[in-house]
Design a protein around this motif. Structure first.
Motif, PDB file in Angstrom:
ATOM      1  N   ALA A 100       0.834  -1.209   0.000  1.00  0.00           N
ATOM      2  CA  ALA A 100       0.000   0.000   0.000  1.00  0.00           C
ATOM      3  C   ALA A 100       0.867   1.255   0.000  1.00  0.00           C
ATOM      4  O   ALA A 100       0.632   2.199  -0.778  1.00  0.00           O
ATOM      5  CB  ALA A 100      -0.928  -0.007   1.212  1.00  0.00           C
ATOM      6  N   GLN A 101       1.864   1.272   0.859  1.00  0.00           N
ATOM      7  CA  GLN A 101       2.743   2.445   0.945  1.00  0.00           C
ATOM      8  C   GLN A 101       3.499   2.660  -0.363  1.00  0.00           C
ATOM      9  O   GLN A 101       3.584   3.789  -0.876  1.00  0.00           O
ATOM     10  CB  GLN A 101       3.734   2.265   2.099  1.00  0.00           C
ATOM     11  CG  GLN A 101       4.661   3.458   2.321  1.00  0.00           C
ATOM     12  CD  GLN A 101       3.917   4.711   2.735  1.00  0.00           C
ATOM     13  OE1 GLN A 101       3.352   4.780   3.811  1.00  0.00           O
ATOM     14  NE2 GLN A 101       3.902   5.717   1.878  1.00  0.00           N
ATOM     15  N   SER A 102       4.040   1.589  -0.936  1.00  0.00           N
ATOM     16  CA  SER A 102       4.811   1.727  -2.181  1.00  0.00           C
ATOM     17  C   SER A 102       3.913   2.153  -3.334  1.00  0.00           C
ATOM     18  O   SER A 102       4.310   2.974  -4.175  1.00  0.00           O
ATOM     19  CB  SER A 102       5.532   0.419  -2.510  1.00  0.00           C
ATOM     20  OG  SER A 102       4.597  -0.622  -2.741  1.00  0.00           O
ATOM     21  N   CYS A 103       2.690   1.610  -3.401  1.00  0.00           N
ATOM     22  CA  CYS A 103       1.770   1.985  -4.486  1.00  0.00           C
ATOM     23  C   CYS A 103       1.343   3.440  -4.379  1.00  0.00           C
ATOM     24  O   CYS A 103       1.229   4.144  -5.396  1.00  0.00           O
ATOM     25  CB  CYS A 103       0.552   1.069  -4.477  1.00  0.00           C
ATOM     26  SG  CYS A 103       0.888  -0.583  -5.112  1.00  0.00           S
ATOM     27  N   MET A 104       1.089   3.899  -3.160  1.00  0.00           N
ATOM     28  CA  MET A 104       0.697   5.301  -2.995  1.00  0.00           C
ATOM     29  C   MET A 104       1.847   6.223  -3.396  1.00  0.00           C
ATOM     30  O   MET A 104       1.637   7.242  -4.059  1.00  0.00           O
ATOM     31  CB  MET A 104       0.280   5.573  -1.549  1.00  0.00           C
ATOM     32  CG  MET A 104      -0.352   6.941  -1.369  1.00  0.00           C
ATOM     33  SD  MET A 104      -1.114   7.206   0.253  1.00  0.00           S
ATOM     34  CE  MET A 104       0.318   7.609   1.221  1.00  0.00           C
ATOM     35  N   THR A 105       3.062   5.845  -3.031  1.00  0.00           N
ATOM     36  CA  THR A 105       4.241   6.651  -3.380  1.00  0.00           C
ATOM     37  C   THR A 105       4.429   6.690  -4.887  1.00  0.00           C
ATOM     38  O   THR A 105       4.716   7.749  -5.463  1.00  0.00           O
ATOM     39  CB  THR A 105       5.501   6.062  -2.712  1.00  0.00           C
ATOM     40  OG1 THR A 105       5.284   5.993  -1.298  1.00  0.00           O
ATOM     41  CG2 THR A 105       6.720   6.920  -2.994  1.00  0.00           C
ATOM     42  N   MET A 106       4.282   5.537  -5.558  1.00  0.00           N
ATOM     43  CA  MET A 106       4.461   5.475  -7.012  1.00  0.00           C
ATOM     44  C   MET A 106       3.363   6.223  -7.766  1.00  0.00           C
ATOM     45  O   MET A 106       3.622   6.872  -8.778  1.00  0.00           O
ATOM     46  CB  MET A 106       4.489   4.017  -7.473  1.00  0.00           C
ATOM     47  CG  MET A 106       5.792   3.293  -7.204  1.00  0.00           C
ATOM     48  SD  MET A 106       5.863   1.679  -8.037  1.00  0.00           S
ATOM     49  CE  MET A 106       4.798   0.704  -7.000  1.00  0.00           C
ATOM     50  N   PHE A 107       2.144   6.131  -7.244  1.00  0.00           N
ATOM     51  CA  PHE A 107       0.989   6.649  -7.989  1.00  0.00           C
ATOM     52  C   PHE A 107       0.832   8.155  -7.840  1.00  0.00           C
ATOM     53  O   PHE A 107       0.534   8.850  -8.812  1.00  0.00           O
ATOM     54  CB  PHE A 107      -0.287   5.953  -7.510  1.00  0.00           C
ATOM     55  CG  PHE A 107      -1.459   6.155  -8.418  1.00  0.00           C
ATOM     56  CD1 PHE A 107      -1.669   5.315  -9.497  1.00  0.00           C
ATOM     57  CD2 PHE A 107      -2.356   7.185  -8.196  1.00  0.00           C
ATOM     58  CE1 PHE A 107      -2.753   5.489 -10.333  1.00  0.00           C
ATOM     59  CE2 PHE A 107      -3.450   7.375  -9.031  1.00  0.00           C
ATOM     60  CZ  PHE A 107      -3.649   6.524 -10.116  1.00  0.00           C
ATOM     61  N   LEU A 108       1.031   8.662  -6.628  1.00  0.00           N
ATOM     62  CA  LEU A 108       0.818  10.084  -6.392  1.00  0.00           C
ATOM     63  C   LEU A 108       2.013  10.897  -6.855  1.00  0.00           C
ATOM     64  O   LEU A 108       3.157  10.461  -6.771  1.00  0.00           O
ATOM     65  CB  LEU A 108       0.557  10.349  -4.901  1.00  0.00           C
ATOM     66  CG  LEU A 108      -0.697   9.700  -4.299  1.00  0.00           C
ATOM     67  CD1 LEU A 108      -0.816  10.066  -2.824  1.00  0.00           C
ATOM     68  CD2 LEU A 108      -1.955  10.147  -5.045  1.00  0.00           C
ATOM     69  N   ASP A 109       1.737  12.096  -7.311  1.00  0.00           N
ATOM     70  CA  ASP A 109       2.790  13.031  -7.701  1.00  0.00           C
ATOM     71  C   ASP A 109       3.624  13.366  -6.470  1.00  0.00           C
ATOM     72  O   ASP A 109       3.095  13.578  -5.376  1.00  0.00           O
ATOM     73  CB  ASP A 109       2.141  14.305  -8.269  1.00  0.00           C
ATOM     74  CG  ASP A 109       3.159  15.174  -8.982  1.00  0.00           C
ATOM     75  OD1 ASP A 109       4.255  15.331  -8.425  1.00  0.00           O
ATOM     76  OD2 ASP A 109       2.837  15.675 -10.072  1.00  0.00           O
ATOM     77  N   LEU A 110       4.938  13.422  -6.666  1.00  0.00           N
ATOM     78  CA  LEU A 110       5.829  13.709  -5.531  1.00  0.00           C
ATOM     79  C   LEU A 110       5.519  15.056  -4.889  1.00  0.00           C
ATOM     80  O   LEU A 110       5.768  15.268  -3.707  1.00  0.00           O
ATOM     81  CB  LEU A 110       7.291  13.679  -5.997  1.00  0.00           C
ATOM     82  CG  LEU A 110       7.817  12.297  -6.425  1.00  0.00           C
ATOM     83  CD1 LEU A 110       9.236  12.415  -6.987  1.00  0.00           C
ATOM     84  CD2 LEU A 110       7.803  11.344  -5.239  1.00  0.00           C
ATOM     85  N   ARG A 111       4.984  15.975  -5.677  1.00  0.00           N
ATOM     86  CA  ARG A 111       4.688  17.315  -5.154  1.00  0.00           C
ATOM     87  C   ARG A 111       3.332  17.388  -4.465  1.00  0.00           C
ATOM     88  O   ARG A 111       3.029  18.365  -3.794  1.00  0.00           O
ATOM     89  CB  ARG A 111       4.715  18.333  -6.297  1.00  0.00           C
ATOM     90  CG  ARG A 111       6.091  18.542  -6.902  1.00  0.00           C
ATOM     91  CD  ARG A 111       6.013  19.334  -8.187  1.00  0.00           C
ATOM     92  NE  ARG A 111       5.312  18.574  -9.227  1.00  0.00           N
ATOM     93  CZ  ARG A 111       5.080  19.046 -10.460  1.00  0.00           C
ATOM     94  NH1 ARG A 111       5.482  20.256 -10.794  1.00  0.00           N
ATOM     95  NH2 ARG A 111       4.440  18.314 -11.350  1.00  0.00           N
ATOM     96  N   SER A 112       2.508  16.380  -4.645  1.00  0.00           N
ATOM     97  CA  SER A 112       1.154  16.434  -4.076  1.00  0.00           C
ATOM     98  C   SER A 112       1.150  15.892  -2.649  1.00  0.00           C
ATOM     99  O   SER A 112       1.915  14.984  -2.309  1.00  0.00           O
ATOM    100  CB  SER A 112       0.170  15.629  -4.927  1.00  0.00           C
ATOM    101  OG  SER A 112       0.537  14.274  -4.931  1.00  0.00           O
TER     102      SER A 112
END
Length: 595
Positions: free
Chosen positions: A317-329
């Motif tokens: 879950a943590q890795s998918c959220m990190t990959m999916f969301l924009d780093l700036r968001s």
């Protein structure tokens, strides 16, 4: 607006240049914000001060959401009746069923809100969507507690339920003249694959294959790969290890097709093949179709880790959220809540929901259900009440500010063993007794719970109100119910005064049927017995009437101001045979006069 239960406490904010301040008055469910203007002695000025009402739980005033509160109340009451001694397997089935009932109520209200074309309700719909999404995930992870294998199946159902735009788009494509040439055709096919809905994807691909006879073999190969993908069957005889071996063989077959460039001549089929092998870059290229990081998570698990264990979810879950969301968001509150759920941090889920949502309904009912599942036993608050009771008390207190929903709150307080009774005593006193019917309803609630102080208070209020309106019968009835001897004496005096003024009694049915209640006070006893004397006289039972009159006089419970009336009542008896009794009456009255 309800009357405030305390004197307004003023919180001054630094004065502006015009000398204005802001004060707050705290009520049971609302806050009054009002503007104050300070002027120097002798200064003159004009202006008006505005009062603003700030409601704590605005949602309880929505007619549609009131259905949510009413329906969920029935589910809550039913949940409290589940016996503790039931086998845990049976209870788990019941808890899952109750959780689904809660979700069905949420969805019904959400659908009703969506039918109302009002921009004001858009926020409420989005909140209910989020609530159902969170509740459904909590049901899968905490209540149903599915193990590896079934866990992924539940998560797929979770995503499909909350990603309904695929079906709407599919209907548009299928209703067009040439579905295979529709501009959204491939989006629908890929969306079906991303959700693991291979049967629907295969049916859509058939339409494309008929238009491309030369590529028929390629479409047939893809159809074979989709049909052969194994899904774990919880009710079957296959073990999880056997399923894993079978899935790996299928995965290797798909990977070989990709390496052999079996779909190189068809870009769309090659994309589907890359999705089937779980290629992360390809999945992330379809963010628009996935739309959320948790959809990406479930799709990634489907094609890469179908036997994922509950304890491994937080890592993915943590890795998918990190990959999916924009780093700036910055993650939205919903993202943080779902991530906490995947981390199995129940208390963080409840805490974040309490902050993010605009009422206590969700956290109160979810926490109550989780508490019944024995998932919150280790968490107690520093000030005594456990988390479940604290949230139920907050929710019920909000309901008590509503003119009709307060009745639901009573059951919530009843099921808070530590502080519920105290809260109910405080809140019930704030219910406005607008009508006698409502007062009787409140009174019945208090009597059933042995709330003697509140019973007396309600009865005194209603008795005084009836007396002010000159409704003596009602006033007497309320004073007897309150067991208030002093007030019953006062009302009895009023009955006697009215009799002296008009020569007749009012509310004869009540006086004639008081029974043992007349013993509440001497004056009330006299009133009832004096009325009985009149009945005997009317029935020509003069001997009994005279003896009763004599007993009233000798008992000395008649008010002094009424002695002359008694003497007047005795005079007609001189014409009867009971003359000796009457003479004795006159002598007794004469002796009393001397006193």
């Amino acid at each position: 607006m309800e009357e405030l239960d305390v004197e307004p406490a003023i919180t001054n904010i630094p004065a502006a240049s015009d000398g204005k301040h802001l004060g707050f008055a705290w009520g049971p469910g609302d806050i009054l914000a009002y503007e104050t203007l300070y002027m120097a002695p002798g200064a003159k000025g004009s202006g008006c001060s505005f009062i603003h009402e700030v409601r704590k739980d605005e949602d309880i005033y929505s007619p549609i959401l009131r259905k949510l509160f009413n329906e969920s109340h029935h589910i809550f009451v039913g949940l409290q009746t589940i016996r503790e001694d039931l086998p845990s397997k049976n209870k788990k089935t019941q808890f899952v069923s109750i959780s689904k009932n809660y979700r069905s109520v949420i969805r019904a209200c959400m659908e009703e809100l969506q039918q109302v074309a009002a921009s004001v309700l858009v926020l409420q719909v989005s909140i209910l969507l989020a609530i159902e999404l969170i509740w459904n995930l909590c049901e899968v992870l905490f209540i149903d507690a599915a193990p590896a294998g079934p866990l992924l199946l539940h998560l797929l159902d979770w995503v499909r339920l909350h990603k309904g735009d695929v079906d709407e788009k599919a209907r548009e494509v299928l209703q067009s003249e040439s579905p295979a040439e529709h501009h959204d055709y491939w989006d629908v096919v890929v969306s079906y694959v991303l959700q693991g809905r291979f049967e629907e994807a295969r049916q859509m691909l058939v339409k494309q294959a008929t238009l491309q006879p030369a590529a028929r073999n390629m479409y047939k190969l893809m159809d074979t790969l989709l049909s052969k993908m194994p899904f774990y069957n919880p009710g079957g005889t296959q073990t999880l290890t056997e399923f894993d071996v079978k899935w790996r063989h299928w995965h290797e077959e798909v990977d070989r097709c990709l390496q052999d460039n079996s779909f190189a001549s068809n870009q769309h089929l090659e994309i589907i093949c890359k999705i089937l092998v779980g290629d992360e870059d390809t999945l992330l290229e379809h963010k628009e179709l996935l739309s959320t990081w948790y959809h990406f998570l479930v799709t990634r698990l489907l094609f890469c880790h179908p036997t994922v264990k509950p304890t491994e979810l937080h890592y993915y879950a943590q890795s998918c959220m990190t990959m999916f969301l924009d780093l700036r968001s910055v993650p939205e509150p919903l993202d943080s809540i779902l991530l906490a759920a995947f981390e199995f941090d129940i208390h963080q889920v409840i805490k974040d929901c309490s902050i993010a949502l605009n009422n206590w309904w969700f956290v109160a009912h979810l926490t109550d259900l989780l508490d019944h599942c024995k998932l919150l036993q280790s968490h107690n608050l520093h000030f005594g009440s456990n988390l479940r009771e604290f949230l139920l008390l907050e929710y019920a207190s909000g309901l008590f500010t509503h003119h009709s929903l307060w009745q639901l709150a009573v059951d919530y307080f009843d099921n808070c063993p530590e502080f519920g009774h105290v809260y109910l005593e405080l809140q019930i006193e704030r219910v406005p007794l607008d009508t006698e019917r409502k007062a009787l309803k409140v009174l019945r609630i208090c009597e059933q719970r042995q709330m003697s102080e509140q019973v007396r208070s309600i009865c005194k209020i209603m008795a005084m109100r009836a007396l002010r309106n000159n409704r003596l019968g009602s006033a007497l009835s309320w004073s007897i119910r309150a067991k208030d001897a002093a007030f019953a004496t006062l009302i009895s005096e009023r009955f006697l005064q009215d009799y002296c003024a008009r020569g007749t009694f009012s509310d004869l049915d009540l006086i004639d049927n008081l029974g043992p209640a007349m013993l509440l006070s001497d004056r009330l006893t006299f009133l009832v017995k004096y009325r009985e004397f009149h009945k005997l006289y009317e029935e020509n039972r003069f001997s009994e009437a005279a003896k009763l009159l004599l007993s009233l006089i000798t008992a000395k419970i008649a008010p002094r101001s009424f002695w002359m009336t008694l003497l007047t009542d005795a005079l007609p008896l001189l014409e009867q045979k009971e003359c000796n009794v009457v003479v004795y009456l006159l002598l007794e009255l004469g002796d009393m006069e001397k006193i």
